[in-house]
Design a protein around this motif. Structure first.
Motif, mmCIF file in Angstrom:
data_model
loop_
_atom_site.group_PDB
_atom_site.id
_atom_site.type_symbol
_atom_site.label_atom_id
_atom_site.label_comp_id
_atom_site.label_asym_id
_atom_site.label_seq_id
_atom_site.Cartn_x
_atom_site.Cartn_y
_atom_site.Cartn_z
ATOM 1 N N UNK A 141 -19.123 -4.253 -56.230
ATOM 2 C CA UNK A 141 -19.651 -4.440 -54.874
ATOM 3 C C UNK A 141 -18.559 -4.212 -53.829
ATOM 4 N N UNK A 142 -17.384 -4.800 -54.057
ATOM 5 C CA UNK A 142 -16.295 -4.639 -53.101
ATOM 6 C C UNK A 142 -15.812 -3.191 -53.086
ATOM 7 N N UNK A 143 -15.772 -2.551 -54.251
ATOM 8 C CA UNK A 143 -15.354 -1.149 -54.328
ATOM 9 C C UNK A 143 -16.294 -0.264 -53.524
ATOM 10 N N UNK A 144 -17.612 -0.472 -53.677
ATOM 11 C CA UNK A 144 -18.573 0.349 -52.960
ATOM 12 C C UNK A 144 -18.491 0.116 -51.450
ATOM 13 N N UNK A 145 -18.234 -1.124 -51.073
ATOM 14 C CA UNK A 145 -18.113 -1.427 -49.652
ATOM 15 C C UNK A 145 -16.880 -0.722 -49.066
ATOM 16 N N UNK A 146 -15.743 -0.815 -49.772
ATOM 17 C CA UNK A 146 -14.523 -0.160 -49.296
ATOM 18 C C UNK A 146 -14.693 1.357 -49.274
ATOM 19 N N UNK A 147 -15.398 1.886 -50.277
ATOM 20 C CA UNK A 147 -15.637 3.329 -50.323
ATOM 21 C C UNK A 147 -16.491 3.773 -49.139
ATOM 22 N N UNK A 148 -17.476 2.945 -48.775
ATOM 23 C CA UNK A 148 -18.304 3.266 -47.612
ATOM 24 C C UNK A 148 -17.489 3.322 -46.333
ATOM 25 N N UNK A 149 -16.550 2.354 -46.163
ATOM 26 C CA UNK A 149 -15.673 2.375 -44.990
ATOM 27 C C UNK A 149 -14.809 3.632 -44.997
ATOM 28 N N UNK A 150 -14.273 3.981 -46.164
ATOM 29 C CA UNK A 150 -13.404 5.154 -46.279
ATOM 30 C C UNK A 150 -14.165 6.429 -45.935
ATOM 31 N N UNK A 151 -15.377 6.558 -46.463
ATOM 32 C CA UNK A 151 -16.185 7.751 -46.176
ATOM 33 C C UNK A 151 -16.501 7.859 -44.691
ATOM 34 N N UNK A 152 -16.808 6.717 -44.072
ATOM 35 C CA UNK A 152 -17.099 6.723 -42.633
ATOM 36 C C UNK A 152 -15.871 7.152 -41.839
ATOM 37 N N UNK A 153 -14.689 6.678 -42.246
ATOM 38 C CA UNK A 153 -13.459 7.042 -41.546
ATOM 39 C C UNK A 153 -13.180 8.534 -41.676
ATOM 40 N N UNK A 154 -13.313 9.080 -42.899
ATOM 41 C CA UNK A 154 -13.064 10.511 -43.098
ATOM 42 C C UNK A 154 -14.088 11.366 -42.349
ATOM 43 N N UNK A 155 -15.331 10.878 -42.263
ATOM 44 C CA UNK A 155 -16.356 11.618 -41.536
ATOM 45 C C UNK A 155 -16.000 11.704 -40.052
ATOM 46 N N UNK A 156 -15.508 10.609 -39.485
ATOM 47 C CA UNK A 156 -15.105 10.611 -38.076
ATOM 48 C C UNK A 156 -13.907 11.534 -37.855
ATOM 49 N N UNK A 157 -12.952 11.502 -38.779
ATOM 50 C CA UNK A 157 -11.800 12.401 -38.664
ATOM 51 C C UNK A 157 -12.237 13.863 -38.678
ATOM 52 N N UNK A 158 -13.163 14.172 -39.597
ATOM 53 C CA UNK A 158 -13.626 15.547 -39.748
ATOM 54 C C UNK A 158 -14.406 15.994 -38.521
ATOM 55 N N UNK B 220 -10.605 3.725 -40.216
ATOM 56 C CA UNK B 220 -11.065 2.809 -41.271
ATOM 57 C C UNK B 220 -11.269 1.411 -40.679
ATOM 58 N N UNK B 221 -10.323 0.995 -39.844
ATOM 59 C CA UNK B 221 -10.458 -0.303 -39.173
ATOM 60 C C UNK B 221 -11.696 -0.317 -38.285
ATOM 61 N N UNK C 239 -8.572 -27.477 -47.444
ATOM 62 C CA UNK C 239 -9.486 -26.333 -47.551
ATOM 63 C C UNK C 239 -9.067 -25.235 -46.574
ATOM 64 N N UNK C 240 -9.361 -24.005 -46.938
ATOM 65 C CA UNK C 240 -8.988 -22.866 -46.107
ATOM 66 C C UNK C 240 -10.193 -21.985 -45.861
ATOM 67 N N UNK C 241 -10.513 -21.733 -44.594
ATOM 68 C CA UNK C 241 -11.577 -20.807 -44.212
ATOM 69 C C UNK C 241 -10.934 -19.523 -43.738
ATOM 70 N N UNK C 242 -11.434 -18.378 -44.233
ATOM 71 C CA UNK C 242 -10.822 -17.094 -43.893
ATOM 72 C C UNK C 242 -11.903 -16.029 -43.736
ATOM 73 N N UNK C 243 -11.580 -15.027 -42.926
ATOM 74 C CA UNK C 243 -12.446 -13.850 -42.846
ATOM 75 C C UNK C 243 -12.010 -12.866 -43.921
ATOM 76 N N UNK C 244 -12.943 -12.499 -44.782
ATOM 77 C CA UNK C 244 -12.626 -11.650 -45.922
ATOM 78 C C UNK C 244 -12.674 -10.177 -45.547
ATOM 79 N N UNK C 245 -13.513 -9.859 -44.569
ATOM 80 C CA UNK C 245 -13.668 -8.473 -44.136
ATOM 81 C C UNK C 245 -15.088 -8.237 -43.664
ATOM 82 N N UNK C 246 -15.247 -7.491 -42.551
ATOM 83 C CA UNK C 246 -16.594 -7.227 -42.054
ATOM 84 C C UNK C 246 -17.327 -8.517 -41.753
ATOM 85 N N UNK C 247 -18.489 -8.695 -42.395
ATOM 86 C CA UNK C 247 -19.304 -9.891 -42.184
ATOM 87 C C UNK C 247 -19.165 -10.899 -43.317
#
Length: 354
Positions: free
Chosen positions: A4-21, A36-37, A248-256
């Motif tokens: 799940x995390x791999x597919x999410x990161x891959x989606x971000x990467x594809x979106x970044x490369x699409x914008x660059x292109x 990517x950010x 306890x520690x609350x953190x933002x993991x990424x995205x939502x």
């Protein structure tokens, strides 16, 4: 990394490369990092700037992308650390100079005293004694002035070093916080989770991990805009933080997605915490700040895993991620712990439906 995390990161990467292109921008590492950010949405100010460019019908040029990178991603933490270091060096040099001056004066004073001792061994006229006393008095006053300057420098240095320490603490705190939600960022999470795992492994105390994912966030974000989406992220972060305590520690993991590290908390206790957070999020009604329009309520799905002696950070997160995936596919707006995975048939993991 889970599927799940791999597919999410891959989606971000594809979106970044699409914008660059599409924008004709070279895929240099810093430009890829910027877009990517943007794709992850973790920097709302950056996203607002780029969204404005797109709304105006333009595409970011290479020069503009470089400007945005320098403004938003080229970290100023190192610059601020360098500034503090330079100030510390200057203060230490000033103290060293004052100490050297004091030592030089002290050596001269010592020499004067030794010379006077030698003179006093001989018979002196009243005039010679008066001159010797005047010379020693002048040397004593010079010594007093030097010592006073050294004291002033040491006092000033003490205040400056205390201020520098506060600045260093501020820089460290800022470097460990997510800029949007003001809770721990990924770097802080990595450090906090590693420490919690080390302590649990050494003491045998329980440790649980909770993953939180806002349901249908992308649809909500696309419908009401990024500013309202940012409001949702801050609300969830605040709700998560207010429902944990102690170490306890609350953190933002990424995205939502968010994470709570729960030391000294067993599975049953972690599920109770997750349910409390879930109910608190669901209970809050959203208003669009610009219009006071009621936007309804949001929900979130939760995955809870407990630490096993053979776990590392990655395996613990992956197991919580499978629980989260199961919660999504069981209808969302619910908590699934690893003990429920077999019952729900959630043993595997793949790309999540947000």
């Amino acid at each position: 990394m889970s599927d799940q995390e791999f597919m999410r990161a891959l989606g971000y990467a594809n979106a970044a490369f699409d914008l660059l292109k599409r924008s004709g921008i070279p895929p240099y590492p810093q430009f890829y990092e910027l877009l990517y950010t943007y794709a992850t949405g973790v920097n709302p100010t950056l996203n607002n700037r780029i969204n404005t460019i797109f709304r105006n019908g333009a595409a970011p040029s290479q020069d503009l992308v470089e400007t945005l990178y320098n403004e938003f991603l080229k970290s100023d933490v190192n610059d601020r650390m360098s500034s503090v270091s330079e100030r510390m060096h200057a203060r230490i040099e000033a103290v060293h100079d004052a100490i050297d001056a004091a030592m030089t004066t002290a050596n001269a004073y010592s020499g004067s005293l030794q010379s006077a001792t030698g003179d006093l061994e001989h018979e002196l006229s009243p005039e010679m004694i008066r001159q010797l006393a005047g010379r020693l008095l002048a040397e004593t006053r010079r010594m007093q002035d030097t010592n006073s300057e050294l004291e002033r420098q040491l006092e000033s240095s003490r205040d400056d070093i205390a201020a520098l320490q506060r600045d260093l603490d501020d820089v460290r705190r800022e470097s460990m916080l997510d800029p949007l939600t003001k809770i721990a960022n990924r770097k802080s999470l990595d450090e906090g989770l590693a420490e919690a795992i080390r302590e649990a492994a050494e003491t045998g105390a329980p440790l649980s991990l909770m993953l939180v994912d806002i349901d249908h966030f992308k649809t909500f974000n696309d419908t009401y805009g990024h500013q309202t989406g940012d409001q949702v992220l801050r609300l969830v972060a605040m709700t998560l933080k207010s429902n944990i305590k102690g170490k306890d520690l609350a953190a933002r993991y990424g995205g939502e997605e968010f994470v709570a590290v729960l030391p000294s908390t067993d599975m049953e206790g972690a599920v109770i915490v997750a349910e409390n957070v879930r109910k608190a999020i669901q209970a809050k009604e959203l208003l669009k700040r610009s219009t006071n329009e009621k936007l309804g309520r949001i929900t979130a799905s939760f995955g809870v895993a407990r630490f096993h002696p053979t776990d590392n950070a990655m395996s613990l997160i992956e197991r919580a991620d499978r629980c989260l995936y199961a919660a999504k596919h069981a209808g969302r707006n619910r908590v699934v712990s690893e003990s429920e995975l077999v019952e729900l048939g959630g043993g595997g993991s793949s790309a999540s439906a947000a």
